[in-house]
Write an enzyme that holds these catalytic residues in place. Sequence first.
Site, PDB file in Angstrom:
ATOM      1  N   HIS A 199      -8.351  14.899   1.575  1.00 11.67           N
ATOM      2  CA  HIS A 199      -7.642  16.003   0.939  1.00 11.67           C
ATOM      3  C   HIS A 199      -7.994  17.279   1.697  1.00 11.67           C
ATOM      4  CE1 HIS A 199      -6.811  13.730  -2.898  1.00 11.67           C
ATOM      5  NE2 HIS A 199      -7.845  13.037  -2.469  1.00 11.67           N
ATOM      6  N   THR A 249      -7.961   6.792  -6.020  1.00  8.11           N
ATOM      7  CA  THR A 249      -6.906   6.052  -6.716  1.00  8.11           C
ATOM      8  C   THR A 249      -6.016   5.289  -5.737  1.00  8.11           C
ATOM      9  OG1 THR A 249      -5.465   7.998  -6.707  1.00  8.11           O
ATOM     10  CG2 THR A 249      -6.834   7.651  -8.664  1.00  8.11           C
ATOM     11  N   HIS A 294      -8.026   8.411   3.002  1.00  4.82           N
ATOM     12  CA  HIS A 294      -7.306   9.687   3.113  1.00  4.82           C
ATOM     13  C   HIS A 294      -8.258  10.837   2.830  1.00  4.82           C
ATOM     14  CE1 HIS A 294      -6.973   8.336  -1.078  1.00  4.82           C
ATOM     15  NE2 HIS A 294      -7.037   9.620  -1.404  1.00  4.82           N
ATOM     16  N   HIS A 318      -4.308   1.086   8.458  1.00  6.90           N
ATOM     17  CA  HIS A 318      -4.753   0.864   7.075  1.00  6.90           C
ATOM     18  C   HIS A 318      -6.244   0.552   7.044  1.00  6.90           C
ATOM     19  CE1 HIS A 318      -4.511  -0.188   2.809  1.00  6.90           C
ATOM     20  NE2 HIS A 318      -5.464  -1.063   3.137  1.00  6.90           N
ATOM     21  N   HIS A 321      -6.179   3.544   0.491  1.00  6.89           N
ATOM     22  CA  HIS A 321      -5.906   3.722   1.927  1.00  6.89           C
ATOM     23  C   HIS A 321      -6.624   5.028   2.276  1.00  6.89           C
ATOM     24  CE1 HIS A 321      -2.865   3.663   5.498  1.00  6.89           C
ATOM     25  NE2 HIS A 321      -3.658   4.724   5.683  1.00  6.89           N
ATOM     26  N   GLY A 343     -13.239   8.795  -7.787  1.00  6.32           N
ATOM     27  CA  GLY A 343     -11.859   9.192  -8.079  1.00  6.32           C
ATOM     28  C   GLY A 343     -10.847   8.711  -7.059  1.00  6.32           C
ATOM     29  N   CYS A 370       0.865  -1.190   0.000  1.00  9.59           N
ATOM     30  CA  CYS A 370       0.000   0.000   0.000  1.00  9.59           C
ATOM     31  C   CYS A 370       0.899   1.237   0.000  1.00  9.59           C
ATOM     32  CB  CYS A 370      -0.902  -0.015   1.231  1.00  9.59           C
ATOM     33  SG  CYS A 370      -1.738   1.554   1.514  1.00  9.59           S
TER      34      CYS A 370
HETATM   35  P1  5GP Z   1      -7.377  10.003  -4.459  1.00 10.25           P
HETATM   36  O1  5GP Z   1      -7.425  10.225  -5.935  1.00 10.25           O
HETATM   37  O2  5GP Z   1      -7.201   8.534  -4.151  1.00 10.25           O
HETATM   38  O3  5GP Z   1      -8.503  10.630  -3.701  1.00 10.25           O
HETATM   39  O4  5GP Z   1      -6.093  10.754  -3.957  1.00 10.25           O
HETATM   40  C1  5GP Z   1      -4.809  10.224  -4.020  1.00 10.25           C
HETATM   41  C2  5GP Z   1      -3.860  11.386  -4.000  1.00 10.25           C
HETATM   42  O5  5GP Z   1      -2.565  10.899  -3.721  1.00 10.25           O
HETATM   43  C3  5GP Z   1      -3.766  12.136  -5.333  1.00 10.25           C
HETATM   44  O6  5GP Z   1      -4.158  13.484  -5.148  1.00 10.25           O
HETATM   45  C4  5GP Z   1      -2.288  11.994  -5.721  1.00 10.25           C
HETATM   46  O7  5GP Z   1      -1.764  13.173  -6.294  1.00 10.25           O
HETATM   47  C5  5GP Z   1      -1.638  11.678  -4.406  1.00 10.25           C
HETATM   48  N1  5GP Z   1      -0.452  10.838  -4.543  1.00 10.25           N
HETATM   49  C6  5GP Z   1      -0.324   9.710  -5.304  1.00 10.25           C
HETATM   50  N2  5GP Z   1       0.909   9.183  -5.145  1.00 10.25           N
HETATM   51  C7  5GP Z   1       1.567  10.001  -4.284  1.00 10.25           C
HETATM   52  C8  5GP Z   1       2.895   9.965  -3.736  1.00 10.25           C
HETATM   53  O8  5GP Z   1       3.711   9.095  -4.009  1.00 10.25           O
HETATM   54  N3  5GP Z   1       3.218  10.968  -2.876  1.00 10.25           N
HETATM   55  C9  5GP Z   1       2.354  11.963  -2.549  1.00 10.25           C
HETATM   56  N4  5GP Z   1       2.779  12.902  -1.709  1.00 10.25           N
HETATM   57  N5  5GP Z   1       1.088  12.009  -3.032  1.00 10.25           N
HETATM   58  C10 5GP Z   1       0.706  11.044  -3.888  1.00 10.25           C
HETATM   59 ZN    ZN Z   2      -2.315   1.413   3.669  1.00  8.42          ZN
END
Ligand code: 5GP
Ligand code: ZN
Length: 117
Positions: free
Chosen positions: A99, A92, A97, A45, A95, A90, A3
């Site tokens: 924003h 990706t 999280h 996790h 885990h 969205g 992860c």
């Molecule tokens: P999601 O799209 O799952 O809501 O948000 C995942 C976020 O993780 C995205 O905004 C992406 O830019 C960020 N992200 C993906 N890989 C990495 C990484 O290796 N380091 C950091 N700091 N952010 C990441």
């Molecule tokens: Zn995780």
Amino acid sequence: MDCLFCKIINGEIPSAKVYEDEFVYSFKDISPIAPVHYLIVPKQHICCANAIDETNSAVVAKIFEAAAKIAKAEGIESYRIINNCGDDAGQTVKHLHFHMLAGVKMGWGAESLGKTE
Ligand code: 5GP
Ligand code: ZN
């Protein structure tokens, strides 16, 4: 476990740390969509919001406590917190999280959802 965010939390993958406590880790998003774009993640996790239940929901309170601390520490007066749950929303990284976005006047409404087909 394979992860990305678990690896960031345990230091296997470097990140720009913003905040850390016993329950929560926060770091700068690698592809910011706002002048301030932090990710706030539970150290535990949990795959997504849909996996929150009575055994783990306390971490969500810790996430928002951390957001308020970060905002105070950095003088951020206004911010938006977003959680994407599942592919269509969205998500990706699987885990949980949140924003934290700030530093720009943000819009609201259907157009912010983008293309829906
Ligand atoms: P999601 O799209 O799952 O809501 O948000 C995942 C976020 O993780 C995205 O905004 C992406 O830019 C960020 N992200 C993906 N890989 C990495 C990484 O290796 N380091 C950091 N700091 N952010 C990441
Ligand atoms: Zn995780």
